[in-house]
Scaffold this motif. Structure first.
Motif, PDB file in Angstrom:
ATOM      1  N   UNK A  33      67.624  31.046  62.555  1.00  0.00           N
ATOM      2  CA  UNK A  33      66.220  30.777  62.882  1.00  0.00           C
ATOM      3  C   UNK A  33      65.535  29.972  61.786  1.00  0.00           C
ATOM      4  N   UNK A  34      65.824  30.282  60.528  1.00  0.00           N
ATOM      5  CA  UNK A  34      65.208  29.558  59.421  1.00  0.00           C
ATOM      6  C   UNK A  34      65.673  28.105  59.415  1.00  0.00           C
ATOM      7  N   UNK A  35      66.957  27.876  59.647  1.00  0.00           N
ATOM      8  CA  UNK A  35      67.447  26.496  59.664  1.00  0.00           C
ATOM      9  C   UNK A  35      66.855  25.720  60.827  1.00  0.00           C
ATOM     10  N   UNK A  36      66.728  26.354  61.979  1.00  0.00           N
ATOM     11  CA  UNK A  36      66.102  25.685  63.126  1.00  0.00           C
ATOM     12  C   UNK A  36      64.625  25.427  62.864  1.00  0.00           C
ATOM     13  N   UNK A  37      63.969  26.364  62.202  1.00  0.00           N
ATOM     14  CA  UNK A  37      62.558  26.177  61.865  1.00  0.00           C
ATOM     15  C   UNK A  37      62.372  24.987  60.930  1.00  0.00           C
ATOM     16  N   UNK A  38      63.286  24.805  59.976  1.00  0.00           N
ATOM     17  CA  UNK A  38      63.200  23.662  59.067  1.00  0.00           C
ATOM     18  C   UNK A  38      63.339  22.349  59.839  1.00  0.00           C
ATOM     19  N   UNK A  39      64.272  22.310  60.773  1.00  0.00           N
ATOM     20  CA  UNK A  39      64.446  21.107  61.594  1.00  0.00           C
ATOM     21  C   UNK A  39      63.217  20.873  62.461  1.00  0.00           C
ATOM     22  N   UNK A  40      62.697  21.928  63.056  1.00  0.00           N
ATOM     23  CA  UNK A  40      61.518  21.800  63.920  1.00  0.00           C
ATOM     24  C   UNK A  40      60.315  21.302  63.117  1.00  0.00           C
ATOM     25  N   UNK A  78      60.347  19.457  60.429  1.00  0.00           N
ATOM     26  CA  UNK A  78      60.574  18.050  60.125  1.00  0.00           C
ATOM     27  C   UNK A  78      60.253  17.179  61.334  1.00  0.00           C
ATOM     28  N   UNK A  79      60.677  17.616  62.509  1.00  0.00           N
ATOM     29  CA  UNK A  79      60.376  16.876  63.735  1.00  0.00           C
ATOM     30  C   UNK A  79      58.875  16.855  63.987  1.00  0.00           C
ATOM     31  N   UNK A  80      58.206  17.979  63.778  1.00  0.00           N
ATOM     32  CA  UNK A  80      56.755  18.043  64.003  1.00  0.00           C
ATOM     33  C   UNK A  80      56.023  17.073  63.083  1.00  0.00           C
ATOM     34  N   UNK A  81      56.406  17.040  61.812  1.00  0.00           N
ATOM     35  CA  UNK A  81      55.745  16.115  60.890  1.00  0.00           C
ATOM     36  C   UNK A  81      56.008  14.661  61.268  1.00  0.00           C
ATOM     37  N   UNK A  82      57.229  14.348  61.672  1.00  0.00           N
ATOM     38  CA  UNK A  82      57.521  12.967  62.055  1.00  0.00           C
ATOM     39  C   UNK A  82      56.778  12.587  63.330  1.00  0.00           C
ATOM     40  N   UNK A  83      56.658  13.519  64.286  1.00  0.00           N
ATOM     41  CA  UNK A  83      55.894  13.247  65.506  1.00  0.00           C
ATOM     42  C   UNK A  83      54.413  13.077  65.170  1.00  0.00           C
ATOM     43  N   UNK A  84      53.906  13.859  64.254  1.00  0.00           N
ATOM     44  CA  UNK A  84      52.513  13.755  63.854  1.00  0.00           C
ATOM     45  C   UNK A  84      52.211  12.384  63.249  1.00  0.00           C
TER      46      UNK A  84
END
Length: 117
Positions: free
Chosen positions: A41-48, A50-56
């Motif tokens: 879950x922590x590794x997926x949260x880190x990826x998520x 990163x994706x959220x910041x790039x989408x922002x």
């Protein structure tokens, strides 16, 4: 050396040792599974994140670009905001199928995965 214990007492001692060992093994397996799920879950949260910041950042860029094309910056932000509102409505309508079941199945699969040593 003579043994003063009866076969029944020996049987009870072995049963007690077996139950203690089984309890320790069960606890260690639970800790292992919990750590596995938490790390996943922590590794997926880190990826998520990163994706959220790039989408922002991309969204801000697209909003500014659309605003420049339309004449005012706020038009671009309204369009991008409307797009995200549409995505939010879709996610709300299909949250069971798209979010709840895949996440539940992933956690269950992770918990039931056998460790190969």
């Amino acid at each position: 050396m003579t043994e003063d214990t009866t076969p029944i007492a020996t049987l009870f001692e072995r049963a007690e040792d077996y139950s203690k060992t089984s309890l320790k093994l069960l606890r260690l397996n639970a800790i292992d599974k919990s750590a596995d799920v938490a790390s996943s879950l922590v590794s997926r949260l880190a990826v998520i994140m990163t994706v959220v910041f790039s989408v922002l950042i991309t969204s801000i860029g697209v909003a500014l670009w659309l605003g420049k094309l339309l004449g005012d910056a706020f038009y671009g932000f309204f369009i991008v905001g409307g797009f995200y509102a549409f995505i939010a409505i879709l996610l709300h309508l299909f949250r069971e199928k798209w979010l709840k079941y895949p996440v539940s199945n992933s956690i269950i699969k992770q918990m039931l995965k056998e460790k190969i040593v």
